[in-house]
Design a protein around this motif. Structure first.
Motif, PDB file in Angstrom:
ATOM      1  N   ASN A 191      36.629  13.343  63.462  1.00 36.12           N
ATOM      2  CA  ASN A 191      35.830  14.410  62.420  1.00 36.12           C
ATOM      3  C   ASN A 191      36.136  15.796  62.188  1.00 36.12           C
ATOM      4  N   GLU A 192      36.222  16.310  63.447  1.00 36.43           N
ATOM      5  CA  GLU A 192      36.717  17.890  63.682  1.00 36.43           C
ATOM      6  C   GLU A 192      38.044  17.881  63.542  1.00 36.43           C
ATOM      7  N   LEU A 193      39.089  17.205  64.072  1.00 35.29           N
ATOM      8  CA  LEU A 193      40.303  17.676  63.982  1.00 35.29           C
ATOM      9  C   LEU A 193      41.323  16.906  63.329  1.00 35.29           C
ATOM     10  N   ALA A 194      41.081  15.704  62.941  1.00 31.46           N
ATOM     11  CA  ALA A 194      42.092  14.654  62.264  1.00 31.46           C
ATOM     12  C   ALA A 194      42.451  15.027  61.123  1.00 31.46           C
ATOM     13  N   PHE A 195      43.846  14.659  60.788  1.00 26.88           N
ATOM     14  CA  PHE A 195      44.121  14.985  59.445  1.00 26.88           C
ATOM     15  C   PHE A 195      44.529  13.654  58.774  1.00 26.88           C
ATOM     16  N   PRO A 196      44.511  13.899  57.007  1.00 30.03           N
ATOM     17  CA  PRO A 196      44.803  12.478  56.555  1.00 30.03           C
ATOM     18  C   PRO A 196      46.118  12.048  56.649  1.00 30.03           C
ATOM     19  N   ASP A 197      46.563  10.859  56.760  1.00 22.79           N
ATOM     20  CA  ASP A 197      47.950  10.755  57.329  1.00 22.79           C
ATOM     21  C   ASP A 197      48.649  10.226  55.965  1.00 22.79           C
ATOM     22  N   LEU A 198      49.672  11.093  55.871  1.00 19.83           N
ATOM     23  CA  LEU A 198      50.546  11.032  54.606  1.00 19.83           C
ATOM     24  C   LEU A 198      51.791  10.161  55.075  1.00 19.83           C
ATOM     25  N   LEU A 199      52.098   9.547  56.019  1.00 19.13           N
ATOM     26  CA  LEU A 199      53.417   9.037  56.610  1.00 19.13           C
ATOM     27  C   LEU A 199      52.942   7.478  56.596  1.00 19.13           C
ATOM     28  N   THR A 200      51.956   7.031  56.978  1.00 16.22           N
ATOM     29  CA  THR A 200      51.510   5.649  57.297  1.00 16.22           C
ATOM     30  C   THR A 200      50.484   5.260  56.359  1.00 16.22           C
ATOM     31  N   LYS A 201      49.916   3.855  56.678  1.00 11.77           N
ATOM     32  CA  LYS A 201      48.667   3.580  55.898  1.00 11.77           C
ATOM     33  C   LYS A 201      47.492   3.829  56.679  1.00 11.77           C
ATOM     34  N   CYS A 202      47.486   4.422  57.757  1.00 12.83           N
ATOM     35  CA  CYS A 202      46.051   4.658  58.374  1.00 12.83           C
ATOM     36  C   CYS A 202      45.590   5.774  57.624  1.00 12.83           C
ATOM     37  N   SER A 203      44.162   5.587  57.774  1.00 15.11           N
ATOM     38  CA  SER A 203      43.216   6.577  56.965  1.00 15.11           C
ATOM     39  C   SER A 203      43.297   8.113  57.459  1.00 15.11           C
ATOM     40  N   ARG A 204      42.977   8.260  58.842  1.00 14.48           N
ATOM     41  CA  ARG A 204      43.057   9.159  59.549  1.00 14.48           C
ATOM     42  C   ARG A 204      43.786   9.240  60.807  1.00 14.48           C
ATOM     43  N   LYS A 205      44.491  10.311  61.325  1.00 17.09           N
ATOM     44  CA  LYS A 205      45.265  10.353  62.443  1.00 17.09           C
ATOM     45  C   LYS A 205      45.294  11.637  63.274  1.00 17.09           C
ATOM     46  N   PHE A 206      45.035  11.643  64.526  1.00 15.90           N
ATOM     47  CA  PHE A 206      44.916  12.631  65.361  1.00 15.90           C
ATOM     48  C   PHE A 206      46.040  12.502  66.463  1.00 15.90           C
ATOM     49  N   HIS A 207      47.077  13.358  66.283  1.00  9.94           N
ATOM     50  CA  HIS A 207      48.031  13.441  67.528  1.00  9.94           C
ATOM     51  C   HIS A 207      47.810  14.474  68.627  1.00  9.94           C
ATOM     52  N   GLY A 208      48.255  14.127  69.773  1.00 10.98           N
ATOM     53  CA  GLY A 208      47.787  15.363  70.830  1.00 10.98           C
ATOM     54  C   GLY A 208      46.493  15.460  71.043  1.00 10.98           C
ATOM     55  N   GLU A 209      45.588  14.411  71.033  1.00  9.71           N
ATOM     56  CA  GLU A 209      44.296  14.451  70.811  1.00  9.71           C
ATOM     57  C   GLU A 209      43.758  15.208  72.185  1.00  9.71           C
ATOM     58  N   HIS A 210      44.030  14.822  73.543  1.00 11.92           N
ATOM     59  CA  HIS A 210      43.543  14.846  74.704  1.00 11.92           C
ATOM     60  C   HIS A 210      43.854  16.459  75.018  1.00 11.92           C
TER      61      HIS A 210
END
Length: 518
Positions: A191-210
């Motif tokens: 909710n705080e940092l994820a971005f909409p995924d423009l490359l796959t069919k995932c609804s939201r993505k958060f890379h480098g989360e930790h």
């Protein structure tokens, strides 16, 4: 008596004949026009074009002229037509406005969150979660000390299963309470940092989360996890956190339905033992082969992508390419031999960075309990002897974390961050060992500087990713396929092939370091 013509006479007679023919044809065409209609034949070609016909249709009195009243009426009709066109345009804008606004907002949030993650260095601390009412202090400490610090009872069979298949499920790694707390934290991070995924069919993505949560950062740094990984998957070596990601998958579609290897995006040399890198995957919901929603693995595929390990060799279905589809023969083989493990939120699955896997769509009759979908949480892990390599693939953009300030230099081992005098990892090191738990103070102090990119680096990285993946490969591939399809032969070969960069292979010294295996 024969009549002779000179050339001039003959030529003149010919031209005269053509002129006569033209006049004759005009007269013949004009016979089809009435006397009144002829007055509207402006260009005199004997026919009325569409504009002349329109003018003729306005002559209601058949007088051969248009009255001022008709002209005024025509102007009114034109004005009314313009208004209708503007209303139609406005209606189209109103109809498409939500879609345009949604696309603009998605692009804005994507750019904002990407910038915030990679440049802003925002870090969520334990106090942030407590202040927002996400979890309590006691719940956070339960994540930092799983099962009150007890070791996971790893069996020899589980270890042999991992070595044979390249993946294994560890049941009851978390308690039910711990899994619920982890889901609260993971959801808040989305909710705080994820971005909409423009490359796959995932609804939201958060890379480098930790890198942006002191709670999950410290969650991974505990003996129950690090000792298990070292024994099970890394041949006794120390585990290092490379990156983590959260992918939220909706009930209606699989996030990444294509078979793929994650090692292609690992910032390390690829032609090394599968014991140099592994991954942990946790699901917020129950998944299995019947209800779907989880991951499918191909047993033994961890030995398909290198020639270093015992009984390992490059398989015919091995593709050093994330973009082109596999052949139908390979896809059928994978789908026929795949295994979909059963997992509950208290379980985890460990799989090698070389193991082929893909997302499995959820059974429509059993939607996810969460309205936003299933959250899949992954930690990518490298061993101490892993060799850092910023760019592994020519076309695929390197992982953002490999561009962070203070990152390892090419060719350095992951454990080079250890200070030889103190035996502790350098405070500014990006990849952190998992057998030492960092303090929140260290994360806050070092995270805002070393664990982020400069604005210049971020812009350069973004542009480079677009050029590599969208222009040098995707656009060039469209052109290549179109031309070769028309000519029915390999006339063009201009697209960027997602092959290893020239220096991706481990050096002989590094290869010797990475071939040990029990």
């Amino acid at each position: 008596m024969a009549v002779k013509f000179s050339e001039e006479t003959s030529s003149g007679s010919s031209n005269g004949k053509k002129s006569g023919d033209s006049a004759f044809n005009t007269k013949r065409r004009n016979r089809g026009l009435s006397v009144v209609s002829k007055k509207f034949d402006i260009d005199g070609d004997g026919t009325l074009d569409k504009y002349e016909m329109l003018a003729r249709s306005l002559d209601h009195q058949n007088s051969g002229s248009i009255t001022p009243e008709i002209v005024v009426e025509l102007l009114k009709e034109q004005d009314a037509l313009r208004k209708r066109q503007w209303l139609l345009l406005f209606g189209n804008i109103v109809q498409w406005l939500p879609i345009i606004a949604g696309a603009a907002y998605t692009l804005y949030k994507f750019s904002e969150r990407q910038y915030q993650q990679n440049v802003g260095g925002k870090i969520l601390t334990s106090m942030d979660y407590i202040r927002e009412g996400v979890v309590t202090s006691e719940e956070i400490h339960s994540l930092w000390d799983l099962s009150e610090g007890s070791a996971y009872p790893l069996t020899e069979k589980q270890r042999q299963d991992y070595l044979r298949d390249g993946f294994v499920v560890l049941p009851n790694f978390l308690t039910e309470g711990e899994s619920q707390v982890l889901d609260k934290v993971v959801t808040h991070n989305l909710n705080e940092l994820a971005f909409p995924d423009l490359l796959t069919k995932c609804s939201r993505k958060f890379h480098g989360e930790h890198y942006h949560s002191s709670v999950t950062h410290r969650f991974w740094q505990q003996p129950r996890i690090s000792d298990m990984l070292s024994t099970l998957a890394l041949d006794g070596d120390t585990a290092y956190m490379v990156t983590s990601e959260i992918l939220e998958m909706p009930s209606g579609a699989a996030c990444i339905p294509q078979w793929h290897w994650d090692f292609l995006t690992f910032p390390q040399n690829y032609n090394t033992s599968f014991t140099t890198g592994t991954q942990i995957w946790w699901s917020s919901e129950e998944v299995d082969g019947n209800i779907g929603g989880g991951l499918a693995f191909l047993p033994g595929s961890h030995r398909w992508a290198n020639s270093v390990d015992e009984n390992a060799s490059l398989h015919p279905c091995f593709a050093m390419n994330l973009f082109d589809k596999m052949s139908s023969e390979c896809t059928q083989l994978l789908d026929r031999e795949m295994v979909i493990p059963s997992l509950s939120p208290t379980d985890i699955v460990i799989f090698s960075r070389f193991t082929l896997h893909r997302s499995v769509a959820r059974n429509p009759s059993v939607p996810f309990k969460s309205t936003t979908g299933r959250r899949g949480y992954t930690l990518r892990v490298g061993s101490a002897r892993s060799i850092f390599k910023q760019d592994t693939m020519e076309c695929f953009p390197s992982h953002p974390s490999s561009n962070f300030q203070g990152q390892l230099k090419k060719g350095q081992r992951y454990d080079s961050v250890i200070d030889k005098e103190t035996g502790l990892p350098s405070p500014s090191a990006i990849y952190r060992p998992m057998n030492v738990q960092d303090s929140e103070e260290l994360m806050i102090q070092e995270g805002k500087g070393g664990r982020s990119m400069s604005t210049t680096t971020f812009l350069h990285y973004s542009a480079q990713s677009i050029i590599r993946q969208k222009i040098k490969w995707k656009f060039a591939k469209y052109v290549e396929d179109a031309v070769n399809g028309v000519t029915q032969r390999q006339l063009l070969d201009i697209s960027c092939k997602a092959a290893p960069t020239p220096d991706v292979m481990a050096s002989p010294e590094n290869a010797r370091d990475t071939t040990s295996q029990k």
